[in-house]
Design a protein around this motif. Structure first.
Motif, PDB file in Angstrom:
ATOM      1  N   LEU A  59      -7.002   9.261   0.000  1.00 22.34           N
ATOM      2  CA  LEU A  59      -6.182   8.614   1.020  1.00 22.34           C
ATOM      3  C   LEU A  59      -6.809   8.781   2.395  1.00 22.34           C
ATOM      4  CD1 LEU A  59      -3.623   7.176   1.914  1.00 22.34           C
ATOM      5  CD2 LEU A  59      -2.471   9.393   2.025  1.00 22.34           C
ATOM      6  N   TYR A  62      -9.680   6.448   2.690  1.00 17.29           N
ATOM      7  CA  TYR A  62      -9.171   5.072   2.851  1.00 17.29           C
ATOM      8  C   TYR A  62      -8.697   4.838   4.283  1.00 17.29           C
ATOM      9  CZ  TYR A  62      -6.169   0.980   2.182  1.00 17.29           C
ATOM     10  OH  TYR A  62      -5.582  -0.247   2.288  1.00 17.29           O
ATOM     11  N   MET A  63      -8.087   5.848   4.884  1.00 16.16           N
ATOM     12  CA  MET A  63      -7.617   5.718   6.261  1.00 16.16           C
ATOM     13  C   MET A  63      -8.773   5.632   7.254  1.00 16.16           C
ATOM     14  SD  MET A  63      -4.474   8.438   6.046  1.00 16.16           S
ATOM     15  CE  MET A  63      -4.176   8.449   7.795  1.00 16.16           C
ATOM     16  N   SER A  95       1.632   3.758  -2.259  1.00 20.04           N
ATOM     17  CA  SER A  95       2.105   2.805  -1.246  1.00 20.04           C
ATOM     18  C   SER A  95       0.969   2.354  -0.338  1.00 20.04           C
ATOM     19  CB  SER A  95       3.216   3.438  -0.411  1.00 20.04           C
ATOM     20  OG  SER A  95       4.313   3.804  -1.223  1.00 20.04           O
ATOM     21  N   CYS A  96       0.009   3.245  -0.099  1.00 22.62           N
ATOM     22  CA  CYS A  96      -1.068   2.911   0.831  1.00 22.62           C
ATOM     23  C   CYS A  96      -2.223   2.167   0.160  1.00 22.62           C
ATOM     24  CB  CYS A  96      -1.603   4.185   1.495  1.00 22.62           C
ATOM     25  SG  CYS A  96      -0.395   5.049   2.521  1.00 22.62           S
ATOM     26  N   ASN A 133       7.981  -0.594   0.691  1.00 25.11           N
ATOM     27  CA  ASN A 133       6.685  -0.829   1.323  1.00 25.11           C
ATOM     28  C   ASN A 133       5.845  -1.836   0.560  1.00 25.11           C
ATOM     29  OD1 ASN A 133       6.933   0.874   3.551  1.00 25.11           O
ATOM     30  ND2 ASN A 133       6.329   2.673   2.381  1.00 25.11           N
TER      31      ASN A 133
END
Length: 1045
Positions: A59, A62-63, A95-96, A133
């Motif tokens: 994550l 990815y951010m 969700s992301c 989301n």
């Protein structure tokens, strides 16, 4: 994100932050991704802690903006974990990383559903957050019922119900079918009684979305919304945590007032009175304070209340209070508040009773034109433009001209355009209008379009009282040392036409005028040189007695430009030189320009195109919305110089010197009305059509043959279509004229062979004075002419076609000295056409004309035709009838020329059955092959001579345009028998079998000698007492056509 105990994650984040450049970061990320990929290959050896740690790393990567295209299975599997830490990681990262179309989500639908219907509130919140989301159709179909149960459940805690409401809102936006309107109206009314403001705010967001799609189903919720506003306005039972800087839940207030704006009106007097009390409290209690956050919240509520007041059409007293409050806001120092005040005051222009109150703040609005913020300046300009009328036009236009000296370049074009529009619409006298436009050109010549100076030239030419004054003003401007080229053009034209009127004034003799104009010749462009040459020729013929020296100077200039590189200038120089040697011939050719036919102004259309701000609505659109009809109503009137126009002359634009009410009623052009080209003045004696700048489609013909609207009867003095056959700004492919008896004798359409379908025949019927059937067939091959005419009304048509789109303008002309009332025009389109007709005014004034635009889109090939349903009342009688519209298949054909190689390549390729159809046609009307070729050309079928070795055969090519097929090549071969002209073999080929069949039948209908039907029956005049109610299926075209037949 809790990082306690995750040392590896903390070290990785530190390493990334310590990278000195992007390359080092990329190498560190690639190394970590490789390590994660390796560990995931041996998933059985991973502990829940390690899997959670690696998913957190994914994550974070990815951010940072890197693609993470693996590990999705491991991420999704954490959702099924029994413990909260792993489940939390799974929901958050899913969700992301994943979107609604990812296949991995199908694996967890059951797990998510179990968490939603379970008893663990923490798991419920995690699941609802992820579903809200991601959304998606599959989630909405599988989980919406369970989310609804959570929302209406009385046993769930508020935190769960808040998330359920927002989750259901997301699912409803993705798939509106998840909410059953019949069952949800009562449930929503119960939910609006919720006392918890957190749940109520979330529910109100859902309610706004529901009521925006179907307000009729939620009328029972309207009193609940009023009660919510009462509770908030009185600060009753409002927890401290929902009070923002002393304002009770401003977000809920805004959403509630927005929801109320979706209801047409409030009928309940008690609810209406209570709502106005709340709005009055908001208006009285809002003021500007120093705290920015409080200002933002209070003004958000205030401006939503203003929008609701305008929507409910409140009393004038409250409207006046709103304007006074906005007037206070536009004077504060805070730029955001000033901007919102100007924008909302522009919206208030829609209210008819407050314009006078808004004008009281005119000085402050003008001051805003000098604001440092360009957004505020633009809003002020829009507001001044919208509030201008005949009472304050002079003051506003003069302020705009004064501001033009200091305005930045980003606003000058818009500023110039609006000043020109206001000067034309609200000029107290034409002399002032000429002054304003010349000042405008002098101050901002680079930003003044040709349309503006064309317009002032047309006014001067058409008004004799202006000619000497305009010429004198042009002479004054030529004395300036620095002059814009546009001013040179205007001055040269005016002095060439009317300079002889100033001959007795000092400095205005022909020789002096020539000298001062000739000084500008070396510095201008080629387009201006052409105008100057024409001016010299005009000066030459107006010099009486002849001046030999001046004549020699002008002839020398003509001789110089005879070899100029520009063809236009070269031709003018040669022709003027030769004509000037013949004396009288030059005087005949260069006589004073005739009056221009009055045309609708192109400036309003340009103003709409020039809108460059992102505000919700500009003043231009607001003014357009104030029109009751998008049709242009024009009427007869006398020009300013007092001379009456001919009886058959119809002016299309009111002069600025006319009465203001007439100007506002007849001179306003709706944004949907297409602009005809602006007629540019040319000094060679012939006006030439110039393409309007807002036209993006080519194909304009400079010379258009003008013919009478009707050939079946003598021209009536009340002929209101004198300008009908003038060129449009967009013209389709040229159509070859043909005898209407040669083809178009039949049409196998749902409306049969009716050119005019009527109600029951009655003895007191209105007889058409033209052959309606013949007019229909003529318009099938021509793009302009008269469609119908009777003693009261004349209906004409202009059409332009481009690919599968068409634009028609219907001209409804009242021939009487009494108004036609209860005018109604409906279009009954067949299934293959998509038609949009602009609204038509209920009344056509005496001896006036209405232009009604009609947009057409062709969906597929068909021979069906549309029907025009027209009715009007003359005196005490109703006339009702139905006409076929000539929107036929050949309107969407474009002739194309193919070489023999291209033709035979396509012909051989179309060998599939039904793509190439052949039929022996008998009963053909005998005609020579050349006449048959002319018939094909009139149908937009390009005849290709020499492709067929047999001289008795015809080969034609065309392209058919529709939304379904786009551009489709069609090939046609006609084999005739010279011994028997009554039969032939027809072969049609295209890439679409439906098109092939329709085109074959269409051509066949025009070849067969079908007898012409009798003249159409008259439009029935029905007495008022015989009127019956419209059937329930009135809006169903199929039912209406069935009724006609």
């Amino acid at each position: 994100m809790a990082l306690s105990g995750m040392r590896g994650l903390s070290v990785f984040i530190s390493d990334v932050r310590n990278c000195h450049n992007k390359e080092q970061e990329r190498l560190r990320v690639d190394k970590e991704l490789g390590n994660i990929r390796t560990r995931f290959k041996n998933e059985k050896g991973l502990s829940p802690y390690e899997k959670k740690k690696y998913v957190w790393k994914m994550l974070y990567i990815y951010m940072l903006g890197y693609d993470v295209d693996f590990g999705h299975m491991e991420t999704v599997s954490l959702i099924s974990a029994p413990k909260y830490p792993e489940k939390q990681v799974g929901y958050i990262v899913t969700s992301c990383l994943l979107n609604e179309n990812n296949d991995f989500l199908r694996m967890v639908i059951n797990t998510v559903r179990n968490d939603i219907i379970g008893r663990n509130e923490t798991f419920q919140c995690l699941a609802l957050t992820m579903v809200g989301n991601i959304g998606g159709k599959e989630f909405s179909e599988s989980l919406a019922p369970d989310v609804q149960k959570l929302l209406i459940s009385s046993s769930c805690r508020p935190v769960v119900r808040k998330k359920a409401a927002l989750c259901l809102l997301r699912l409803y936006r993705k798939n509106p079918d998840v909410v059953n309107i019949d069952g949800w109206a009562d449930r929503m009314a119960q939910l609006l009684d919720e006392r918890d403001l957190g749940v109520l705010t979330s529910v109100m967001s859902l309610f706004v979305s529901l009521v925006s799609n179907n307000s009729e189903a939620y009328w029972n919720c309207l009193p609940k919304c009023v009660r919510i506003l009462e509770r908030l306005a009185r600060n009753q039972d409002i927890p401290q945590e929902y009070t923002y800087y002393g304002i009770p839940s401003p977000w809920l207030q805004v959403k509630t007032m927005r929801a109320l704006q979706y209801f047409p009106t409030i009928e309940d007097p008690n609810a209406r009175r209570a709502l106005f009390e709340v709005l009055q409290r908001i208006l009285m209690g809002t003021d500007v304070v120093k705290n920015v956050n409080k200002n933002n919240a209070s003004h958000a509520v205030l401006f939503e209340a203003l929008a609701l007041v305008m929507h409910l059409d409140a009393e004038k007293e409250m409207m006046s209070q709103c304007v006074a409050l906005l007037g206070k806001f536009i004077a504060v120092r805070e730029p955001n508040i000033r901007y919102l005040g100007l924008e909302n005051m522009t919206r208030m222009l829609l209210v008819t009773d407050v314009q006078d109150i808004i004008r009281r703040h005119q000085a402050q609005i003008i001051t805003s034109l000098k604001d440092p913020d360009i957004s505020i300046r633009r809003r002020a300009l829009d507001l001044l433009y919208g509030m201008c009328d005949v009472t304050n036009a002079k003051e506003i236009v003069e302020e705009l001209l004064q501001y033009l000296d200091t305005a930045e370049f980003a606003m000058r074009e818009e500023l110039s355009l609006k000043a020109a529009i206001l000067a034309e619409k609200f000029a107290p006298q034409l002399l002032w209008y000429v002054d304003v436009i010349l000042q405008l050109i002098d101050k901002a010549g680079d930003f003044v379009s040709d349309d503006i100076w064309y317009r002032v030239v047309q006014f001067v030419t058409n008004n004799e009282d202006l000619q000497s004054y305009a010429a004198a003003k042009a002479r004054e401007y030529l004395d300036k040392p620095a002059l814009h080229e546009t001013m040179v053009k205007v001055s040269a034209y005016l002095l060439g036409e009317y300079g002889h009127l100033l001959a007795r004034r000092p400095g205005c003799s022909p020789k002096e005028l020539f000298a001062i104009i000739n000084d500008k010749l070396p510095t201008v462009s080629t387009s201006t040189v052409a105008i100057l040459l024409s001016t010299y020729a005009k000066i030459l013929i107006h010099t009486q007695p002849p001046d030999v020296g001046l004549q020699q100077q002008i002839l020398t200039i003509f001789k110089k430009y005879e070899s100029y590189i520009d063809v236009e200038i070269q031709q003018r120089a040669v022709e003027y030189f030769e004509l000037s040697r013949k004396g009288p011939a030059l005087a005949d050719v260069l006589a004073e320009m005739p009056k221009f036919p009055e045309r609708e102004s192109a400036l309003l259309k340009k103003a709409e195109d020039a809108e460059i701000d992102t505000a919700e609505q500009s003043a231009i659109k607001l003014r357009s919305q104030q029109q009751t009809s998008s049709a242009l109503v024009v009427a007869d009137h006398s020009p300013a110089n007092g001379s009456a126009p001919p009886a058959n002359h119809l002016t299309l634009v009111k002069m600025p010197s006319q009465i203001v009410s007439d100007t506002q009623e007849s001179g306003v052009i709706h944004e949907e009305v297409p602009n005809p080209p602006v007629e540019a003045p040319k000094e060679n004696g012939t006006p030439v059509e110039v393409e309007s700048r807002d036209t993006n489609i080519t194909g304009i013909n400079n010379e258009v043959k003008t013919e009478p609207p009707s050939t079946s009867h003598s021209t009536s003095p009340a002929d209101l279509l004198a300008d009908l056959l003038g060129p449009l700004a967009i013209e389709g492919p040229p159509a070859v004229e043909q005898n209407p008896t040669q083809g178009l004798n039949s049409n196998q359409s749902p409306v049969g062979d009716l050119a005019l379908a009527t109600l029951d025949d009655q003895s007191n019927s209105v007889q058409p004075i033209v052959n309606v059937e013949e007019k229909f067939h003529i318009l099938c091959t021509k793009d302009s002419g008269v469609l119908y005419e009777d003693p009261h009304i004349q209906i004409g048509m202009k059409a332009e076609w481009r690919a599968h789109h068409g634009r028609l303008v219907l001209f409804l002309g009242n021939k009487n000295t009494s108004a036609l009332t209860s005018v109604r025009v409906l279009i009954l389109p067949p299934s293959h056409l998509k038609m949009e007709l602009s609204s038509v005014p209920d009344t056509i004034p005496p001896r006036a004309q209405v232009q009604v635009p009609l947009e057409v889109a062709n969906l597929r090939a068909s021979r069906d035709v549309a029907v025009l349903d027209l009715s009007y009342t003359f005196g005490t009688s109703l006339v009702d009838g139905k006409l076929r519209l000539p929107v036929v298949l050949n309107k969407f054909l474009q002739p194309i020329t193919l070489t023999p190689e291209e033709f035979f390549l396509q012909w051989k390729a179309l060998t599939v059955h039904l793509l190439k159809v052949q039929e022996v046609v008998k009963g053909v009307k005998p005609m020579p092959l050349s006449e048959m070729a002319n018939l094909f050309m009139s149908l937009h079928l390009a005849v290709a001579p020499g492709l067929d070795n047999n001289p008795n055969n015809l080969v034609a090519c065309t392209t058919f345009f529709s939304e379904a097929t786009r551009a489709m090549l069609c090939l046609i071969r006609l084999e005739t028998d010279p011994q028997d002209r009554t039969q032939l073999r027809l072969t049609v080929a295209s890439g679409d079998q439906h098109l092939t069949f329709e085109l074959k039948e269409f051509v066949k209908e025009h070849l067969i000698d079908i007898p012409r039907t009798q003249a159409a029956p008259p439009m029935a005049m029905v007495q008022p007492q015989l009127l019956t109610a419209a059937p329930a299926t009135y809006n169903d075209p199929g039912a209406m056509l069935a009724g006609l037949l």
